[in-house]
Design a protein around this motif. Structure first.
Motif, PDB file in Angstrom:
ATOM      1  N   ALA A   1      -7.881  -8.446 -24.985  1.00 22.22           N
ATOM      2  CA  ALA A   1      -8.614  -8.596 -23.728  1.00 22.22           C
ATOM      3  C   ALA A   1      -9.198  -7.248 -23.312  1.00 22.22           C
ATOM      4  O   ALA A   1      -8.699  -6.190 -23.719  1.00 22.22           O
ATOM      5  CB  ALA A   1      -7.696  -9.127 -22.636  1.00 22.22           C
ATOM      6  N   PRO A   2     -10.245  -7.255 -22.506  1.00 24.48           N
ATOM      7  CA  PRO A   2     -10.907  -5.989 -22.158  1.00 24.48           C
ATOM      8  C   PRO A   2     -10.119  -5.104 -21.222  1.00 24.48           C
ATOM      9  O   PRO A   2     -10.345  -3.901 -21.156  1.00 24.48           O
ATOM     10  CB  PRO A   2     -12.211  -6.460 -21.492  1.00 24.48           C
ATOM     11  N   GLY A   3      -9.174  -5.665 -20.468  1.00 22.79           N
ATOM     12  CA  GLY A   3      -8.456  -4.891 -19.468  1.00 22.79           C
ATOM     13  C   GLY A   3      -9.276  -4.754 -18.192  1.00 22.79           C
ATOM     14  O   GLY A   3     -10.446  -5.140 -18.134  1.00 22.79           O
ATOM     15  N   ILE A   4      -8.649  -4.209 -17.160  1.00 24.29           N
ATOM     16  CA  ILE A   4      -9.329  -3.988 -15.883  1.00 24.29           C
ATOM     17  C   ILE A   4      -9.564  -2.486 -15.748  1.00 24.29           C
ATOM     18  O   ILE A   4      -8.624  -1.687 -15.750  1.00 24.29           O
ATOM     19  CB  ILE A   4      -8.492  -4.510 -14.705  1.00 24.29           C
ATOM     20  N   ASP A   5     -10.819  -2.104 -15.656  1.00 26.04           N
ATOM     21  CA  ASP A   5     -11.166  -0.688 -15.593  1.00 26.04           C
ATOM     22  C   ASP A   5     -10.891  -0.094 -14.219  1.00 26.04           C
ATOM     23  O   ASP A   5     -10.440   1.052 -14.108  1.00 26.04           O
ATOM     24  CB  ASP A   5     -12.644  -0.500 -15.942  1.00 26.04           C
ATOM     25  N   LEU A   6     -11.167  -0.860 -13.180  1.00 23.05           N
ATOM     26  CA  LEU A   6     -11.111  -0.338 -11.821  1.00 23.05           C
ATOM     27  C   LEU A   6     -10.811  -1.479 -10.863  1.00 23.05           C
ATOM     28  O   LEU A   6     -11.342  -2.575 -11.022  1.00 23.05           O
ATOM     29  CB  LEU A   6     -12.461   0.289 -11.466  1.00 23.05           C
ATOM     30  N   ALA A   7      -9.934  -1.231  -9.895  1.00 21.33           N
ATOM     31  CA  ALA A   7      -9.684  -2.210  -8.834  1.00 21.33           C
ATOM     32  C   ALA A   7      -9.994  -1.558  -7.497  1.00 21.33           C
ATOM     33  O   ALA A   7      -9.689  -0.387  -7.278  1.00 21.33           O
ATOM     34  CB  ALA A   7      -8.241  -2.694  -8.857  1.00 21.33           C
ATOM     35  N   ILE A   8     -10.606  -2.316  -6.619  1.00 23.16           N
ATOM     36  CA  ILE A   8     -10.944  -1.845  -5.275  1.00 23.16           C
ATOM     37  C   ILE A   8     -10.325  -2.803  -4.278  1.00 23.16           C
ATOM     38  O   ILE A   8     -10.564  -4.009  -4.332  1.00 23.16           O
ATOM     39  CB  ILE A   8     -12.474  -1.791  -5.062  1.00 23.16           C
ATOM     40  N   ASP A   9      -9.521  -2.265  -3.361  1.00 22.14           N
ATOM     41  CA  ASP A   9      -8.823  -3.133  -2.424  1.00 22.14           C
ATOM     42  C   ASP A   9      -8.580  -2.396  -1.113  1.00 22.14           C
ATOM     43  O   ASP A   9      -8.538  -1.159  -1.085  1.00 22.14           O
ATOM     44  CB  ASP A   9      -7.484  -3.582  -3.021  1.00 22.14           C
ATOM     45  N   GLY A  10      -8.417  -3.138  -0.049  1.00 22.43           N
ATOM     46  CA  GLY A  10      -8.152  -2.560   1.260  1.00 22.43           C
ATOM     47  C   GLY A  10      -6.676  -2.358   1.502  1.00 22.43           C
ATOM     48  O   GLY A  10      -5.836  -2.552   0.616  1.00 22.43           O
ATOM     49  N   ALA A  11      -6.334  -1.948   2.708  1.00 17.90           N
ATOM     50  CA  ALA A  11      -4.934  -1.759   3.099  1.00 17.90           C
ATOM     51  C   ALA A  11      -4.817  -1.977   4.597  1.00 17.90           C
ATOM     52  O   ALA A  11      -5.766  -1.751   5.352  1.00 17.90           O
ATOM     53  CB  ALA A  11      -4.450  -0.363   2.727  1.00 17.90           C
ATOM     54  N   ASP A  12      -3.647  -2.430   5.023  1.00 13.81           N
ATOM     55  CA  ASP A  12      -3.372  -2.584   6.447  1.00 13.81           C
ATOM     56  C   ASP A  12      -2.856  -1.287   7.047  1.00 13.81           C
ATOM     57  O   ASP A  12      -3.011  -1.037   8.244  1.00 13.81           O
ATOM     58  CB  ASP A  12      -2.354  -3.707   6.661  1.00 13.81           C
ATOM     59  N   GLN A  13      -2.230  -0.470   6.223  1.00 14.02           N
ATOM     60  CA  GLN A  13      -1.780   0.862   6.631  1.00 14.02           C
ATOM     61  C   GLN A  13      -1.623   1.695   5.369  1.00 14.02           C
ATOM     62  O   GLN A  13      -1.121   1.207   4.356  1.00 14.02           O
ATOM     63  CB  GLN A  13      -0.452   0.780   7.390  1.00 14.02           C
ATOM     64  N   VAL A  14      -2.067   2.961   5.422  1.00 13.23           N
ATOM     65  CA  VAL A  14      -2.018   3.794   4.231  1.00 13.23           C
ATOM     66  C   VAL A  14      -1.697   5.230   4.635  1.00 13.23           C
ATOM     67  O   VAL A  14      -2.190   5.730   5.647  1.00 13.23           O
ATOM     68  CB  VAL A  14      -3.344   3.722   3.446  1.00 13.23           C
ATOM     69  N   VAL A  15      -0.827   5.857   3.869  1.00 18.25           N
ATOM     70  CA  VAL A  15      -0.442   7.243   4.131  1.00 18.25           C
ATOM     71  C   VAL A  15      -1.525   8.165   3.587  1.00 18.25           C
ATOM     72  O   VAL A  15      -1.832   8.134   2.393  1.00 18.25           O
ATOM     73  CB  VAL A  15       0.911   7.574   3.483  1.00 18.25           C
ATOM     74  N   THR A  16      -2.107   8.991   4.443  1.00 15.93           N
ATOM     75  CA  THR A  16      -3.133   9.943   4.010  1.00 15.93           C
ATOM     76  C   THR A  16      -2.813  11.366   4.453  1.00 15.93           C
ATOM     77  O   THR A  16      -3.638  12.258   4.328  1.00 15.93           O
ATOM     78  CB  THR A  16      -4.520   9.562   4.563  1.00 15.93           C
TER      79      THR A  16
END
Length: 246
Positions: free
Chosen positions: A84-99
């Motif tokens: 299978a080709p695999g997944i190169d990149l995923a883009i997703d949101g977040a409800d809370q994220v440590v930055t």
């Protein structure tokens, strides 16, 4: 338990910034939520302009939006596995994220690689896709940023395991609340046919340890703690995009 806050313009900047990282020929994980939706729309525009990509949707909602925008789709089972080709990149949101580094880590401490997802009850499929990707980009607006996670953690639960999981969450010093549906009687039912607890733990000092505890609880399908998965966070602001990397 969808999160609110943040301007649509900031969300759009974040989503479109991450969408710019998609290259011709990529297989792309398509996240769920209002900020990820902007990335999907932008990818659709690029497909119209000739970009050759395939998308792996994380929910019914992301599948519908991607199909509407003309993005060719492939199921996760066909994207990952032998030959299978695999997944190169995923883009997703977040409800809370440590930055930002936590106060206990010192003024210049590096941010923990941790986020809470699941406001749209799609976190089990999101984690499957996001963890399988070579790169995972989180998109967010400033209202989702934090130095320490403290939102309730969504936990997808087998219906038959509801009482067992609730007991285990309380034993871990959490308080589970069954998520109720809006504009219908009864609980929220996920795309997988399961229930969702929103589990309040207060400030989460050790997201990795709590992640392990929840994952090892019988009856838990998956939970909304995403620890050490993200490669970048694209935070849209009023004027530009700030990128946090690990």
């Amino acid at each position: 338990m969808k999160t609110s806050g943040g301007s649509d313009a900031a969300k759009r900047r974040a989503g479109e910034s991450a969408a710019a990282a998609v290259d011709d020929g990529d297989v792309v994980g398509l996240g769920t939520g209002s900020t990820a939706a902007h990335a999907i729309r932008r990818i659709g525009e690029r497909v119209d302009a000739g970009l050759d990509v395939r998308g792996v949707p994380t929910s019914f909602a992301s599948r519908e939006l991607a199909a509407d925008r003309g993005i060719p789709l492939v199921d996760l089972d066909r994207a990952v596995g032998p030959d299978a080709p695999g997944i190169d990149l995923a883009i997703d949101g977040a409800d809370q994220v440590v930055t930002a580094g936590s106060a206990s880590g010192g003024e210049h401490a590096a941010p923990a690689n941790a986020a809470i997802k699941g406001g749209g009850a799609a976190h089990a499929r999101e984690k499957l896709v996001d963890s399988a990707a070579d790169r995972f980009l989180v998109v967010a607006d400033p209202s989702k940023e934090t130095a320490a996670l403290d939102r309730p953690v969504p936990v997808e639960v087998l219906p038959a395991g509801r009482s067992v999981v609730a007991q285990a969450v309380r034993a871990a010093d959490g308080e589970p609340t069954l998520r109720r549906a809006e504009r219908k009687d009864g609980p929220v039912v996920t795309d997988n046919g399961n229930l969702v607890f929103d589990c309040a733990f207060g400030e989460i000092a050790d997201p990795a340890a709590l992640s392990t505890t929840l994952s090892e609880t019988p009856g838990v399908v998956d939970h909304g703690l995403f620890v050490d998965l993200a490669d970048e966070i694209h935070v849209g602001t009023a004027t530009d995009v700030r990128v946090v990397t690990w």
